[in-house]
Design a protein around this motif. Structure first.
Motif, PDB file in Angstrom:
ATOM      1  N   UNK A 148       3.225 -16.661 -25.348  1.00 29.19           N
ATOM      2  CA  UNK A 148       3.900 -17.943 -25.172  1.00 29.19           C
ATOM      3  C   UNK A 148       3.094 -19.052 -24.263  1.00 29.19           C
ATOM      4  N   UNK A 149       1.764 -19.268 -24.689  1.00 32.50           N
ATOM      5  CA  UNK A 149       0.963 -20.401 -24.221  1.00 32.50           C
ATOM      6  C   UNK A 149       0.538 -20.131 -22.709  1.00 32.50           C
ATOM      7  N   UNK A 150       0.723 -18.833 -22.189  1.00 38.78           N
ATOM      8  CA  UNK A 150       0.285 -18.284 -20.862  1.00 38.78           C
ATOM      9  C   UNK A 150      -0.621 -17.276 -20.868  1.00 38.78           C
ATOM     10  N   UNK A 151      -2.033 -17.407 -20.487  1.00 44.80           N
ATOM     11  CA  UNK A 151      -2.839 -16.232 -20.413  1.00 44.80           C
ATOM     12  C   UNK A 151      -2.723 -15.507 -18.989  1.00 44.80           C
ATOM     13  N   UNK A 152      -2.376 -14.324 -18.843  1.00 42.02           N
ATOM     14  CA  UNK A 152      -2.429 -13.551 -17.700  1.00 42.02           C
ATOM     15  C   UNK A 152      -3.678 -12.590 -17.547  1.00 42.02           C
ATOM     16  N   UNK A 153      -4.379 -13.034 -16.619  1.00 43.57           N
ATOM     17  CA  UNK A 153      -5.428 -11.956 -16.247  1.00 43.57           C
ATOM     18  C   UNK A 153      -5.402 -11.175 -15.290  1.00 43.57           C
ATOM     19  N   UNK A 154      -5.145  -9.734 -15.457  1.00 38.92           N
ATOM     20  CA  UNK A 154      -4.746  -8.803 -14.161  1.00 38.92           C
ATOM     21  C   UNK A 154      -6.149  -8.206 -13.643  1.00 38.92           C
ATOM     22  N   UNK A 155      -6.240  -8.011 -12.559  1.00 40.52           N
ATOM     23  CA  UNK A 155      -7.410  -7.628 -11.704  1.00 40.52           C
ATOM     24  C   UNK A 155      -7.042  -6.548 -10.766  1.00 40.52           C
ATOM     25  N   UNK A 156      -6.913  -5.339 -11.153  1.00 39.68           N
ATOM     26  CA  UNK A 156      -6.494  -4.430 -10.134  1.00 39.68           C
ATOM     27  C   UNK A 156      -7.592  -4.225  -9.062  1.00 39.68           C
ATOM     28  N   UNK A 157      -7.060  -3.622  -8.122  1.00 38.38           N
ATOM     29  CA  UNK A 157      -8.085  -3.603  -6.837  1.00 38.38           C
ATOM     30  C   UNK A 157      -8.039  -2.179  -6.402  1.00 38.38           C
ATOM     31  N   UNK A 158      -9.164  -1.961  -5.762  1.00 37.93           N
ATOM     32  CA  UNK A 158      -9.325  -0.519  -5.202  1.00 37.93           C
ATOM     33  C   UNK A 158      -8.493  -0.590  -3.958  1.00 37.93           C
ATOM     34  N   UNK A 159      -7.563   0.667  -3.504  1.00 39.85           N
ATOM     35  CA  UNK A 159      -6.694   0.629  -2.446  1.00 39.85           C
ATOM     36  C   UNK A 159      -7.697   1.123  -1.358  1.00 39.85           C
ATOM     37  N   UNK A 160      -7.742   0.304  -0.435  1.00 41.93           N
ATOM     38  CA  UNK A 160      -8.182   0.493   0.889  1.00 41.93           C
ATOM     39  C   UNK A 160      -7.664   2.052   1.578  1.00 41.93           C
ATOM     40  N   UNK A 161      -8.491   2.786   2.098  1.00 41.86           N
ATOM     41  CA  UNK A 161      -7.858   3.882   2.609  1.00 41.86           C
ATOM     42  C   UNK A 161      -7.600   3.576   4.343  1.00 41.86           C
ATOM     43  N   UNK A 162      -6.214   3.745   4.487  1.00 45.98           N
ATOM     44  CA  UNK A 162      -5.766   3.720   5.935  1.00 45.98           C
ATOM     45  C   UNK A 162      -6.460   4.712   6.699  1.00 45.98           C
ATOM     46  N   UNK A 163      -7.024   4.430   7.928  1.00 47.32           N
ATOM     47  CA  UNK A 163      -7.684   5.299   8.794  1.00 47.32           C
ATOM     48  C   UNK A 163      -6.513   5.346   9.828  1.00 47.32           C
ATOM     49  N   UNK A 164      -6.205   6.518  10.224  1.00 44.60           N
ATOM     50  CA  UNK A 164      -5.300   6.965  11.288  1.00 44.60           C
ATOM     51  C   UNK A 164      -5.838   6.905  12.454  1.00 44.60           C
ATOM     52  N   UNK A 165      -5.233   6.590  13.577  1.00 47.09           N
ATOM     53  CA  UNK A 165      -6.044   6.631  15.005  1.00 47.09           C
ATOM     54  C   UNK A 165      -6.258   8.229  15.357  1.00 47.09           C
ATOM     55  N   UNK A 166      -7.355   8.340  16.045  1.00 47.01           N
ATOM     56  CA  UNK A 166      -7.666   9.535  16.481  1.00 47.01           C
ATOM     57  C   UNK A 166      -6.797  10.162  17.495  1.00 47.01           C
ATOM     58  N   UNK A 167      -6.186  11.311  17.179  1.00 47.04           N
ATOM     59  CA  UNK A 167      -5.308  11.992  18.020  1.00 47.04           C
ATOM     60  C   UNK A 167      -5.711  13.197  18.612  1.00 47.04           C
TER      61      UNK A 167
END
Length: 184
Positions: A91-110
């Motif tokens: 309908x006249x709109x161009x959608x360009x989807x750019x997926x991202x890599x998900x950053x790995x959450x680093x847990x604090x050292x316990x």
């Protein structure tokens, strides 16, 4: 307006700047280009180069003498999965989807504070540590997502408050000017 010469013939074209809107989330970026009526999917070209610049071009023959063309360039995010970029034209709109890599959450050292007597525990220490790491990772991921949503909501509400206050001030000034200008 652009002019090109081909074999002695002069071709005129009008260059436009389409309305562009970005939507960014943790998982992907979407760029929306609102294009002129009459433009079709076969009139569009989307490319990404080695330096991460996404180029979207289009050329639409509007009538016999003057086609419309555009070019939009933008740098994609560093964590963009370039081989998974997708485009959809609707309908006249161009959608360009750019997926991202998900950053790995680093847990604090316990540090593990288990049995130090040398006798085996009932639980394996590696299982406990991996469970703590997994739990901490999920917590940080959900907390960061919630923090981002609350920040966007706060910014939106702040902007709305500024608009309301500005409208009130402008209204008060106009009312003052009206009453001061009217004869008594």
């Amino acid at each position: 307006m652009a002019v090109t010469m081909e074999g002695g013939l002069t071709h005129f074209s009008e260059e436009i700047e389409p309305f562009c809107r970005w939507r960014r989330t943790e998982d992907f970026d979407i760029v929306e280009l609102h294009l002129p009526p009459g433009l079709k999917k076969e009139h569009l070209k989307i490319q990404i180069n080695n330096t991460g610049v996404l180029t979207i071009t289009g050329r639409c023959p509007m009538d016999q003498t003057k086609p419309i063309k555009f070019k939009k360039e933008t740098k994609v995010a560093k964590n963009c999965k370039r081989n998974e970029i997708r485009a959809k034209f609707s309908k006249g709109v161009l959608y360009v989807t750019m997926p991202k890599t998900t950053p790995i959450a680093v847990a604090p050292y316990v540090p593990f504070q288990g049995n130090t007597s040398g006798t085996p525990d009932r639980h394996d220490a590696d299982d406990d540590t991996s469970n703590m790491t997994k739990c901490a990772s999920e917590f940080h991921s959900k907390f960061d997502s919630l923090r981002g949503k609350l920040w966007r909501k706060t910014v939106f509400e702040g902007m709305a408050a500024i608009v309301v206050v500005t409208a009130g001030v402008v209204g008060a000034v106009k009312a003052y000017q009206y009453f001061m200008a009217s004869p008594v």
